[in-house]
Design a protein around this motif. Structure first.
Motif, PDB file in Angstrom:
ATOM      1  N   ILE A   7      71.498  43.399  -0.032  1.00  0.00           N
ATOM      2  CA  ILE A   7      71.168  44.528   0.842  1.00  0.00           C
ATOM      3  C   ILE A   7      72.080  45.697   0.503  1.00  0.00           C
ATOM      4  O   ILE A   7      73.293  45.532   0.399  1.00  0.00           O
ATOM      5  CB  ILE A   7      71.341  44.130   2.322  1.00  0.00           C
ATOM      6  CG1 ILE A   7      70.423  42.948   2.648  1.00  0.00           C
ATOM      7  CG2 ILE A   7      71.055  45.313   3.238  1.00  0.00           C
ATOM      8  CD1 ILE A   7      70.694  42.320   3.983  1.00  0.00           C
ATOM      9  N   ASP A   8      71.475  46.882   0.344  1.00  0.00           N
ATOM     10  CA  ASP A   8      72.313  48.047   0.050  1.00  0.00           C
ATOM     11  C   ASP A   8      73.031  48.500   1.315  1.00  0.00           C
ATOM     12  O   ASP A   8      72.510  48.412   2.426  1.00  0.00           O
ATOM     13  CB  ASP A   8      71.492  49.176  -0.596  1.00  0.00           C
ATOM     14  CG  ASP A   8      70.527  49.816   0.369  1.00  0.00           C
ATOM     15  OD1 ASP A   8      70.919  50.805   1.006  1.00  0.00           O
ATOM     16  OD2 ASP A   8      69.378  49.328   0.482  1.00  0.00           O
ATOM     17  N   ILE A   9      74.249  48.954   1.122  1.00  0.00           N
ATOM     18  CA  ILE A   9      75.125  49.326   2.239  1.00  0.00           C
ATOM     19  C   ILE A   9      74.543  50.467   3.061  1.00  0.00           C
ATOM     20  O   ILE A   9      74.677  50.479   4.284  1.00  0.00           O
ATOM     21  CB  ILE A   9      76.538  49.691   1.711  1.00  0.00           C
ATOM     22  CG1 ILE A   9      77.198  48.456   1.102  1.00  0.00           C
ATOM     23  CG2 ILE A   9      77.410  50.275   2.807  1.00  0.00           C
ATOM     24  CD1 ILE A   9      77.345  47.283   2.053  1.00  0.00           C
ATOM     25  N   GLU A  16      72.718  49.384  11.479  1.00  0.00           N
ATOM     26  CA  GLU A  16      73.849  49.072  12.345  1.00  0.00           C
ATOM     27  C   GLU A  16      74.048  50.184  13.381  1.00  0.00           C
ATOM     28  O   GLU A  16      74.229  49.923  14.568  1.00  0.00           O
ATOM     29  CB  GLU A  16      75.110  48.881  11.488  1.00  0.00           C
ATOM     30  CG  GLU A  16      76.372  48.602  12.248  1.00  0.00           C
ATOM     31  CD  GLU A  16      76.496  47.188  12.777  1.00  0.00           C
ATOM     32  OE1 GLU A  16      77.476  46.931  13.497  1.00  0.00           O
ATOM     33  OE2 GLU A  16      75.625  46.342  12.500  1.00  0.00           O
ATOM     34  N   LYS A  17      73.992  51.434  12.939  1.00  0.00           N
ATOM     35  CA  LYS A  17      74.195  52.562  13.855  1.00  0.00           C
ATOM     36  C   LYS A  17      73.051  52.708  14.848  1.00  0.00           C
ATOM     37  O   LYS A  17      73.267  53.088  16.001  1.00  0.00           O
ATOM     38  CB  LYS A  17      74.369  53.852  13.058  1.00  0.00           C
ATOM     39  CG  LYS A  17      75.702  53.919  12.339  1.00  0.00           C
ATOM     40  CD  LYS A  17      75.833  55.171  11.509  1.00  0.00           C
ATOM     41  CE  LYS A  17      77.162  55.203  10.785  1.00  0.00           C
ATOM     42  NZ  LYS A  17      77.268  56.336   9.870  1.00  0.00           N
ATOM     43  N   TYR A  25      79.730  48.484  13.248  1.00  0.00           N
ATOM     44  CA  TYR A  25      80.718  48.347  12.183  1.00  0.00           C
ATOM     45  C   TYR A  25      80.666  49.611  11.333  1.00  0.00           C
ATOM     46  O   TYR A  25      79.614  50.238  11.194  1.00  0.00           O
ATOM     47  CB  TYR A  25      80.400  47.157  11.277  1.00  0.00           C
ATOM     48  CG  TYR A  25      80.658  45.792  11.875  1.00  0.00           C
ATOM     49  CD1 TYR A  25      81.813  45.504  12.594  1.00  0.00           C
ATOM     50  CD2 TYR A  25      79.748  44.764  11.673  1.00  0.00           C
ATOM     51  CE1 TYR A  25      82.045  44.231  13.103  1.00  0.00           C
ATOM     52  CE2 TYR A  25      79.978  43.489  12.175  1.00  0.00           C
ATOM     53  CZ  TYR A  25      81.123  43.231  12.892  1.00  0.00           C
ATOM     54  OH  TYR A  25      81.357  41.988  13.381  1.00  0.00           O
ATOM     55  N   THR A  26      81.795  49.953  10.724  1.00  0.00           N
ATOM     56  CA  THR A  26      81.818  51.093   9.811  1.00  0.00           C
ATOM     57  C   THR A  26      81.206  50.681   8.476  1.00  0.00           C
ATOM     58  O   THR A  26      81.078  49.483   8.173  1.00  0.00           O
ATOM     59  CB  THR A  26      83.261  51.573   9.558  1.00  0.00           C
ATOM     60  OG1 THR A  26      83.971  50.529   8.869  1.00  0.00           O
ATOM     61  CG2 THR A  26      83.971  51.943  10.855  1.00  0.00           C
ATOM     62  N   LYS A  68      76.725  39.692  13.755  1.00  0.00           N
ATOM     63  CA  LYS A  68      75.729  40.662  14.223  1.00  0.00           C
ATOM     64  C   LYS A  68      74.354  40.150  13.822  1.00  0.00           C
ATOM     65  O   LYS A  68      74.180  39.565  12.760  1.00  0.00           O
ATOM     66  CB  LYS A  68      75.921  42.044  13.571  1.00  0.00           C
ATOM     67  CG  LYS A  68      77.162  42.799  13.969  1.00  0.00           C
ATOM     68  CD  LYS A  68      76.967  43.585  15.244  1.00  0.00           C
ATOM     69  CE  LYS A  68      78.194  44.358  15.652  1.00  0.00           C
ATOM     70  NZ  LYS A  68      78.187  45.761  15.356  1.00  0.00           N
ATOM     71  N   ILE A  69      73.409  40.390  14.677  1.00  0.00           N
ATOM     72  CA  ILE A  69      72.006  40.180  14.351  1.00  0.00           C
ATOM     73  C   ILE A  69      71.264  41.337  15.005  1.00  0.00           C
ATOM     74  O   ILE A  69      71.529  41.674  16.164  1.00  0.00           O
ATOM     75  CB  ILE A  69      71.473  38.807  14.819  1.00  0.00           C
ATOM     76  CG1 ILE A  69      70.030  38.579  14.355  1.00  0.00           C
ATOM     77  CG2 ILE A  69      71.643  38.616  16.304  1.00  0.00           C
ATOM     78  CD1 ILE A  69      69.530  37.154  14.547  1.00  0.00           C
TER      79      ILE A  69
END
Length: 142
Positions: A7-9, A16-17, A25-26, A68-69
């Motif tokens: 998975i690309d960041i 996530e955001k 998470y950052t 996290k999910i």
């Protein structure tokens, strides 16, 4: 829908955001987890070309912990969370997680998927001092 193991960041950070606006998470933290393949598994689900859900799992060798999910709001209630849980279960270990006490939808989802509430951590979440409910799904070791 298809599973993704690379998975690309940028996609992961975007989801996530969206899914965790007050406790995301950052990008740096996510990048460290993705790169640490000995301790973390990051599994995603994509629809056509876009990541729509993911799970981050910490493997402490004895058991797993879901860090996290998440599933994009418009893709919830379509079985994506179940796909992710099923993939984790293939690792044949007990699975732990913490969930916000007020997150009734998530707690019901986990109970429906054979997790049991086993404890509570008071003032766990830093953004509002909410308690975390600790849940466990035992691996049926045959």
């Amino acid at each position: 829908m298809r599973l993704e193991y690379e998975i690309d960041i940028e996609s992961l950070t975007r989801l996530e955001k969206i899914c965790f606006p007050t406790s995301a998470y950052t990008e740096e933290q996510l990048s460290e987890m993705v790169q640490d393949k000995e301790r973390y598994s990051v599994i995603g689900v994509s629809s056509t070309e876009n990541l729509v859900g993911y799970v981050i799992v910490f493997d402490n060798s004895e058991s797993l912990e879901i860090m996290k999910i998440a599933v994009l709001p418009e893709f919830r209630k379509k079985g994506i969370g179940k796909i992710l849980l099923d993939e984790i279960e293939k690792l044949k270990k007990d699975i732990f997680l913490e969930v916000r006490e007020s997150n009734i939808v998530a707690r019901e989802f986990y109970v429906k998927n054979s997790f049991k509430e086993i404890g509570k951590r008071k003032n766990y979440y830093k953004d509002n001092n909410e308690a975390a409910i600790i849940m466990l799904k035992k691996n049926n070791k045959n």
